[in-house]
Write a protein that holds these residues in place. Structure first.
Motif, PDB file in Angstrom:
ATOM      1  N   MET A  86      44.224  40.462  55.978  1.00 22.99           N
ATOM      2  CA  MET A  86      44.072  41.049  54.649  1.00 22.99           C
ATOM      3  C   MET A  86      44.390  40.005  53.597  1.00 22.99           C
ATOM      4  O   MET A  86      45.117  39.042  53.842  1.00 22.99           O
ATOM      5  N   ALA A  87      43.835  40.194  52.409  1.00 24.52           N
ATOM      6  CA  ALA A  87      44.078  39.301  51.281  1.00 24.52           C
ATOM      7  C   ALA A  87      44.876  40.070  50.235  1.00 24.52           C
ATOM      8  O   ALA A  87      44.315  40.891  49.502  1.00 24.52           O
ATOM      9  N   PRO A  88      46.196  39.840  50.168  1.00 25.22           N
ATOM     10  CA  PRO A  88      47.015  40.556  49.189  1.00 25.22           C
ATOM     11  C   PRO A  88      46.682  40.115  47.766  1.00 25.22           C
ATOM     12  O   PRO A  88      46.379  38.945  47.507  1.00 25.22           O
ATOM     13  N   LEU A  89      46.751  41.049  46.849  1.00 19.73           N
ATOM     14  CA  LEU A  89      46.573  40.742  45.437  1.00 19.73           C
ATOM     15  C   LEU A  89      47.919  40.352  44.837  1.00 19.73           C
ATOM     16  O   LEU A  89      48.964  40.859  45.267  1.00 19.73           O
ATOM     17  N   PRO A  90      47.934  39.486  43.829  1.00 17.91           N
ATOM     18  CA  PRO A  90      49.203  39.156  43.178  1.00 17.91           C
ATOM     19  C   PRO A  90      49.730  40.377  42.431  1.00 17.91           C
ATOM     20  O   PRO A  90      48.949  41.102  41.795  1.00 17.91           O
ATOM     21  N   PRO A  91      51.030  40.644  42.502  1.00 19.27           N
ATOM     22  CA  PRO A  91      51.568  41.827  41.819  1.00 19.27           C
ATOM     23  C   PRO A  91      51.244  41.882  40.329  1.00 19.27           C
ATOM     24  O   PRO A  91      51.129  42.972  39.759  1.00 19.27           O
ATOM     25  N   SER A  92      51.074  40.728  39.692  1.00 17.16           N
ATOM     26  CA  SER A  92      50.751  40.729  38.262  1.00 17.16           C
ATOM     27  C   SER A  92      49.414  41.420  37.979  1.00 17.16           C
ATOM     28  O   SER A  92      49.152  41.813  36.840  1.00 17.16           O
ATOM     29  N   SER A  93      48.577  41.580  39.004  1.00 14.61           N
ATOM     30  CA  SER A  93      47.265  42.206  38.810  1.00 14.61           C
ATOM     31  C   SER A  93      47.300  43.718  39.022  1.00 14.61           C
ATOM     32  O   SER A  93      46.286  44.389  38.794  1.00 14.61           O
ATOM     33  N   TYR A  94      48.415  44.284  39.455  1.00 15.08           N
ATOM     34  CA  TYR A  94      48.457  45.696  39.834  1.00 15.08           C
ATOM     35  C   TYR A  94      48.070  46.586  38.653  1.00 15.08           C
ATOM     36  O   TYR A  94      48.624  46.477  37.560  1.00 15.08           O
ATOM     37  N   HIS A  95      47.138  47.501  38.907  1.00 17.08           N
ATOM     38  CA  HIS A  95      46.659  48.383  37.854  1.00 17.08           C
ATOM     39  C   HIS A  95      46.006  49.615  38.475  1.00 17.08           C
ATOM     40  O   HIS A  95      45.695  49.640  39.664  1.00 17.08           O
ATOM     41  N   MET A  96      45.787  50.623  37.638  1.00 18.29           N
ATOM     42  CA  MET A  96      44.996  51.789  38.010  1.00 18.29           C
ATOM     43  C   MET A  96      43.734  51.791  37.163  1.00 18.29           C
ATOM     44  O   MET A  96      43.806  51.710  35.937  1.00 18.29           O
ATOM     45  N   THR A  97      42.582  51.868  37.810  1.00 17.01           N
ATOM     46  CA  THR A  97      41.312  51.893  37.087  1.00 17.01           C
ATOM     47  C   THR A  97      41.084  53.264  36.457  1.00 17.01           C
ATOM     48  O   THR A  97      41.227  54.293  37.119  1.00 17.01           O
ATOM     49  N   VAL A  98      40.743  53.249  35.181  1.00 18.43           N
ATOM     50  CA  VAL A  98      40.353  54.478  34.482  1.00 18.43           C
ATOM     51  C   VAL A  98      38.840  54.642  34.557  1.00 18.43           C
ATOM     52  O   VAL A  98      38.326  55.707  34.891  1.00 18.43           O
ATOM     53  N   LEU A  99      38.105  53.548  34.265  1.00 14.44           N
ATOM     54  CA  LEU A  99      36.652  53.548  34.420  1.00 14.44           C
ATOM     55  C   LEU A  99      36.205  52.146  34.796  1.00 14.44           C
ATOM     56  O   LEU A  99      36.383  51.207  34.020  1.00 14.44           O
ATOM     57  N   GLY A 100      35.647  52.003  35.993  1.00 16.85           N
ATOM     58  CA  GLY A 100      35.077  50.723  36.371  1.00 16.85           C
ATOM     59  C   GLY A 100      33.818  50.475  35.558  1.00 16.85           C
ATOM     60  O   GLY A 100      32.974  51.375  35.440  1.00 16.85           O
ATOM     61  N   CYS A 101      33.686  49.293  34.996  1.00 24.19           N
ATOM     62  CA  CYS A 101      32.535  49.021  34.142  1.00 24.19           C
ATOM     63  C   CYS A 101      31.523  48.145  34.860  1.00 24.19           C
ATOM     64  O   CYS A 101      31.046  48.517  35.921  1.00 24.19           O
ATOM     65  N   ALA A 102      31.203  46.972  34.319  1.00 28.96           N
ATOM     66  CA  ALA A 102      30.114  46.157  34.858  1.00 28.96           C
ATOM     67  C   ALA A 102      30.657  44.950  35.606  1.00 28.96           C
ATOM     68  O   ALA A 102      31.750  44.468  35.321  1.00 28.96           O
ATOM     69  N   ASP A 103      29.862  44.456  36.570  1.00 28.86           N
ATOM     70  CA  ASP A 103      30.192  43.179  37.207  1.00 28.86           C
ATOM     71  C   ASP A 103      28.913  42.404  37.440  1.00 28.86           C
ATOM     72  O   ASP A 103      27.808  42.950  37.353  1.00 28.86           O
ATOM     73  N   ASP A 104      29.071  41.131  37.716  1.00 26.31           N
ATOM     74  CA  ASP A 104      27.936  40.213  37.764  1.00 26.31           C
ATOM     75  C   ASP A 104      27.018  40.449  38.953  1.00 26.31           C
ATOM     76  O   ASP A 104      25.871  39.986  38.957  1.00 26.31           O
ATOM     77  N   GLU A 105      27.465  41.183  39.972  1.00 28.18           N
ATOM     78  CA  GLU A 105      26.669  41.365  41.184  1.00 28.18           C
ATOM     79  C   GLU A 105      25.885  42.666  41.218  1.00 28.18           C
ATOM     80  O   GLU A 105      24.930  42.795  41.976  1.00 28.18           O
ATOM     81  N   HIS A 106      26.304  43.653  40.439  1.00 22.82           N
ATOM     82  CA  HIS A 106      25.669  44.972  40.511  1.00 22.82           C
ATOM     83  C   HIS A 106      24.989  45.290  39.181  1.00 22.82           C
ATOM     84  O   HIS A 106      25.531  46.002  38.337  1.00 22.82           O
ATOM     85  N   ARG A 107      23.806  44.746  39.008  1.00 18.66           N
ATOM     86  CA  ARG A 107      23.057  44.918  37.770  1.00 18.66           C
ATOM     87  C   ARG A 107      21.940  45.935  38.001  1.00 18.66           C
ATOM     88  O   ARG A 107      20.807  45.567  38.313  1.00 18.66           O
ATOM     89  N   LYS A 108      22.292  47.188  37.879  1.00 19.10           N
ATOM     90  CA  LYS A 108      21.293  48.247  38.030  1.00 19.10           C
ATOM     91  C   LYS A 108      21.763  49.468  37.254  1.00 19.10           C
ATOM     92  O   LYS A 108      22.964  49.595  36.938  1.00 19.10           O
ATOM     93  N   PRO A 109      20.844  50.371  36.924  1.00 16.11           N
ATOM     94  CA  PRO A 109      21.204  51.540  36.124  1.00 16.11           C
ATOM     95  C   PRO A 109      22.367  52.315  36.727  1.00 16.11           C
ATOM     96  O   PRO A 109      22.445  52.516  37.935  1.00 16.11           O
ATOM     97  N   GLY A 110      23.267  52.738  35.862  1.00 11.25           N
ATOM     98  CA  GLY A 110      24.464  53.458  36.291  1.00 11.25           C
ATOM     99  C   GLY A 110      25.652  52.551  36.440  1.00 11.25           C
ATOM    100  O   GLY A 110      26.780  52.956  36.154  1.00 11.25           O
ATOM    101  N   LEU A 111      25.403  51.300  36.885  1.00  9.85           N
ATOM    102  CA  LEU A 111      26.482  50.334  37.073  1.00  9.85           C
ATOM    103  C   LEU A 111      26.461  49.247  36.003  1.00  9.85           C
ATOM    104  O   LEU A 111      27.392  48.441  35.936  1.00  9.85           O
ATOM    105  N   TRP A 112      25.428  49.241  35.195  1.00 11.67           N
ATOM    106  CA  TRP A 112      25.280  48.253  34.118  1.00 11.67           C
ATOM    107  C   TRP A 112      25.130  49.021  32.804  1.00 11.67           C
ATOM    108  O   TRP A 112      24.487  50.069  32.781  1.00 11.67           O
ATOM    109  N   PRO A 113      25.723  48.552  31.708  1.00 17.03           N
ATOM    110  CA  PRO A 113      25.688  49.333  30.455  1.00 17.03           C
ATOM    111  C   PRO A 113      24.270  49.631  29.988  1.00 17.03           C
ATOM    112  O   PRO A 113      23.421  48.732  29.955  1.00 17.03           O
TER     113      PRO A 113
END
Length: 270
Positions: A99-126
């Motif tokens: 497993m690849a642990p995340l650094p504790p400084s990154s710990y968060h709860m997502t409210v709404l996942g938005c866009a990323d560079d790999e998933h460019r399609k309707p619903g996942l892109w603004p």
């Protein structure tokens, strides 16, 4: 009484070609089953090639998101300290080598996942943002839209550890749930408002479950390792629920990221 000879030819007495075909049929079936089993066991974890390399190194993966970081100071720091105890326990478990642990400084709860560079399609892109727009342009356009957003719900967001919900099997995360029905309605309404404003509504929008990611799976676990992970996961959930019955999260933040190790706040939603 003399028994009549069997009319069925024993396998050992069958013609050579027929015997060979018989074993080839059996062997082919067995090999096909073995091949399918091997492929299933060797399945590449979802995060590999997207968010991480197979050796556990973090991979470039740009995007933006709306999250609540775990508070590390002042009110609410107890939740971060409790997660640090889980992080400190990682080295005691052999399955963490896959497993690849995340650094504790990154710990968060997502409210709404938005866009990323790999998933460019309707619903996942603004909606309204060109599909080939650079990620920086997408970030800027979403920030512009969010400046008009008015957070009309009471803070903090109050969550609890959901120690009954099973994990997704793609890594290690802490499953979270709103503390009561009123808080559930508040969070779901907030997600709907943000989806309408950003023009991003993923297929699982209504089924999304809240969580805090701690590590991503980068190697296939054997059955014994999966059992050990599940025992540890349940123990960690139980202990976190005992230590922090209610988790307080502040105003959601619009963040951008270059990979899974750091989420940089660009603005609070107020």
């Amino acid at each position: 009484m003399t028994s009549s000879p069997s009319t069925q030819t024993p396998l050992s007495a069958a013609p050579l070609d027929e015997t060979r075909r018989h074993w080839l049929r059996l062997g082919g079936t067995a090999l096909a089953g073995l091949s399918l089993l091997t492929c299933a066991r060797a399945a590449t974890p979802h995060a590999v090639g997207h968010k991480f390399f197979a050796d556990g190194r973090v991979k470039p993966f740009g995007g933006n998101t709306i999250i609540c970081h775990l508070p590390q100071q002042d009110a609410g720091y107890a939740s971060f300290d409790a997660l640090l105890d889980v992080y400190r326990d990682f080295p005691h478990h052999p399955f963490m080598a896959k497993m690849a642990p995340l650094p504790p400084s990154s710990y968060h709860m997502t409210v709404l996942g938005c866009a990323d560079d790999e998933h460019r399609k309707p619903g996942l892109w603004p909606h309204g943002v060109p599909m080939d727009a650079p990620m920086a342009e997408c970030d800027a356009l979403l920030m512009q839209r969010l400046t008009s957003f008015s957070l009309d719900c009471e803070l903090p967001l109050r969550m609890r550890v959901d120690d009954q919900r099973p994990g997704p099997g793609e890594g290690l995360r802490i499953e979270m749930a709103p503390v009561d029905a009123a808080e559930e309605r508040k969070l779901r309404r907030l997600r709907d408002q943000l989806a309408d404003l950003t023009g991003i509504r993923a297929p699982d929008h209504d089924r999304f479950t809240f969580h805090i990611s701690l590590a991503y799976l980068v190697g296939e676990l054997h059955a014994e390792e999966r059992e050990a992970l599940e025992r540890a996961r349940r123990a960690w959930h139980t202990e976190l629920a005992r230590k922090v019955p209610v988790w307080h999260l502040g105003a959601p933040e619009f963040c951008t990221f270059d990979d899974m190790f750091a989420f940089r706040r660009r603005m609070y939603l107020v």
